[in-house]
Scaffold this active site. Structure first.
Site, PDB file in Angstrom:
ATOM      1  N   ASP A  89       1.451  -0.825   0.141  1.00 37.24           N
ATOM      2  CA  ASP A  89      -0.063  -0.168   0.152  1.00 37.24           C
ATOM      3  C   ASP A  89       0.787   1.102  -0.144  1.00 37.24           C
ATOM      4  O   ASP A  89       1.315   1.631   1.098  1.00 37.24           O
ATOM      5  CB  ASP A  89      -1.173   0.027   1.388  1.00 37.24           C
ATOM      6  CG  ASP A  89      -2.098   0.982   1.520  1.00 37.24           C
ATOM      7  OD1 ASP A  89      -1.726   1.964   0.803  1.00 37.24           O
ATOM      8  OD2 ASP A  89      -2.733   0.525   2.263  1.00 37.24           O
TER       9      ASP A  89
ATOM     10  N   LYS B 274       1.119  15.958  -9.669  1.00 33.89           N
ATOM     11  CA  LYS B 274       2.396  14.955 -10.812  1.00 33.89           C
ATOM     12  C   LYS B 274       3.309  16.476 -11.099  1.00 33.89           C
ATOM     13  O   LYS B 274       3.804  16.673 -11.331  1.00 33.89           O
ATOM     14  CB  LYS B 274       1.217  15.503 -12.163  1.00 33.89           C
ATOM     15  CG  LYS B 274       0.206  13.919 -11.955  1.00 33.89           C
ATOM     16  CD  LYS B 274       1.101  12.745 -11.554  1.00 33.89           C
ATOM     17  CE  LYS B 274       0.379  12.103 -11.780  1.00 33.89           C
ATOM     18  NZ  LYS B 274       1.183  10.253 -11.259  1.00 33.89           N
TER      19      LYS B 274
ATOM     20  N   THR C 263      -6.711   2.808 -20.603  1.00 30.93           N
ATOM     21  CA  THR C 263      -7.018   2.287 -19.095  1.00 30.93           C
ATOM     22  C   THR C 263      -8.475   2.079 -18.249  1.00 30.93           C
ATOM     23  O   THR C 263      -9.309   3.387 -18.758  1.00 30.93           O
ATOM     24  CB  THR C 263      -5.531   2.224 -18.154  1.00 30.93           C
ATOM     25  OG1 THR C 263      -6.387   4.017 -17.796  1.00 30.93           O
ATOM     26  CG2 THR C 263      -4.441   2.283 -19.369  1.00 30.93           C
TER      27      THR C 263
ATOM     28  N   ALA D  36      -3.725   7.321 -22.410  1.00 31.71           N
ATOM     29  CA  ALA D  36      -3.718   5.519 -22.358  1.00 31.71           C
ATOM     30  C   ALA D  36      -4.376   5.109 -21.809  1.00 31.71           C
ATOM     31  O   ALA D  36      -5.272   5.038 -21.369  1.00 31.71           O
ATOM     32  CB  ALA D  36      -2.693   5.148 -21.746  1.00 31.71           C
TER      33      ALA D  36
ATOM     34  N   ASN E  45       4.581   4.445 -10.668  1.00 28.63           N
ATOM     35  CA  ASN E  45       3.560   4.305 -10.867  1.00 28.63           C
ATOM     36  C   ASN E  45       2.105   4.534 -10.409  1.00 28.63           C
ATOM     37  O   ASN E  45       1.568   5.357 -11.050  1.00 28.63           O
ATOM     38  CB  ASN E  45       3.539   2.819 -11.972  1.00 28.63           C
ATOM     39  CG  ASN E  45       1.879   2.826 -12.860  1.00 28.63           C
ATOM     40  OD1 ASN E  45       1.467   3.756 -13.539  1.00 28.63           O
ATOM     41  ND2 ASN E  45       1.769   1.796 -12.102  1.00 28.63           N
TER      42      ASN E  45
ATOM     43  N   TYR F 261      -4.401  16.729  -8.326  1.00 28.84           N
ATOM     44  CA  TYR F 261      -4.195  15.370  -9.208  1.00 28.84           C
ATOM     45  C   TYR F 261      -2.615  16.110  -9.390  1.00 28.84           C
ATOM     46  O   TYR F 261      -1.722  16.009 -10.147  1.00 28.84           O
ATOM     47  CB  TYR F 261      -5.214  14.750 -10.301  1.00 28.84           C
ATOM     48  CG  TYR F 261      -4.074  13.898 -11.306  1.00 28.84           C
ATOM     49  CD1 TYR F 261      -4.281  12.839 -10.469  1.00 28.84           C
ATOM     50  CD2 TYR F 261      -4.127  13.965 -12.635  1.00 28.84           C
ATOM     51  CE1 TYR F 261      -3.662  11.701 -12.015  1.00 28.84           C
ATOM     52  CE2 TYR F 261      -3.362  13.434 -13.275  1.00 28.84           C
ATOM     53  CZ  TYR F 261      -2.796  11.574 -12.780  1.00 28.84           C
ATOM     54  OH  TYR F 261      -2.603  11.213 -13.446  1.00 28.84           O
TER      55      TYR F 261
END
Length: 252
Positions: free
Chosen positions: A60, A159, A190, A188, A87, A155
């Site tokens: 985790d 980043k 996903t 991408a 990642n 987010y």
């Protein structure tokens, strides 16, 4: 060392970009430690790759003790670490900036920034003392490290911060032959981006919602494998891999 003797660790290896990168690394010869919260998803990734080229470890990224145990397992099992792909990541609900709670903010910071920071520290400790010395760390950035989407303060902030972590750790790793780079990913295909092609699509800066083009996540996995395979006297500091027609270049 040849890739056949090298050890890589991928966080968030059970789905999406993490899975694609893990498979690309395994297919180029790396033995890959697959880390994530769900063992069943990690085992599915392992089954998709060559037999005997992976080890599944639940971890985790929001818990320092879990991260420490992960790296202890890597060192105890293989005695070295050649590549770390930071990642694992998450986003917060798309709410008005002023309505984002402190708890939601901190959850994203803990996963997207503090987790990679702790992983990078552990990787440094292993890489600087191993023989041959050194290694490579690759951070998952994002197009959001350059430009935000609406209602993505947590987010986007993390980043942007990952870019700072990449540069600072690359500088501090020089003395240990540790190279650090970043791959910035745009659209991408996903599970995380399924909303881009389903229903009304995703919110645009002008307030409309649209479907957006995506690319096969394998392209990102192959980019990570390329970066990982470079000799340590060469480094890709930043690479952008994006869907060609996504609304980024040209302001839309």
């Amino acid at each position: 060392m040849s890739e056949a003797k090298k050890i890589a660790l991928v966080t968030g290896a059970g789905t999406g970009v993490g899975r694609a990168a893990s498979l690309a690394l395994m297919n180029t010869g790396f033995t890959v430690v697959l880390a994530g919260r769900r063992l069943d998803m990690l085992e599915e990734t392992a089954k998709l790759g060559p037999a005997g080229k992976s080890l599944c470890v639940t971890a985790d990224m929001t818990k320092p003790d879990s991260i420490a145990a992960l790296f202890d397992k890597v060192k105890a099992t293989y005695g070295r670490l050649d590549v770390l792909f930071n990642n694992a990541g998450m986003g917060a609900p798309a709410v008005n900036f002023e309505d984002l709670s402190l708890e939601q903010w901190q959850a994203v910071v803990n996963t997207n920034l503090t987790g990679p920071f702790l992983c990078t520290q552990h990787a440094f400790r292993i890489m600087k003392d191993q023989t041959p010395r050194g290694g490579r760390i690759i951070n998952n950035g994002s197009i959001s490290a350059h430009a935000p989407r609406p209602f993505s303060a947590a987010y986007t902030s993390t980043k942007h911060a990952i870019t700072g972590l990449t540069k600072a750790s690359n500088l501090d790793g020089r003395m240990y032959d540790i190279a650090v780079g970043q791959v910035d990913i745009g659209n991408a295909a996903t599970p995380m981006t399924d909303r881009m092609v389903n229903g009304p699509g995703v919110l645009q800066p002008d307030g409309t919602t649209k479907h957006e083009p995506r690319m096969d996540a394998k392209a990102v996995g192959d980019a990570v494998a390329y970066m990982a395979g470079l000799p340590l006297d060469a480094n890709v500091l930043t690479m952008t891999v994006m869907a060609t027609k996504m609304p980024f270049v040209g302001r839309g």
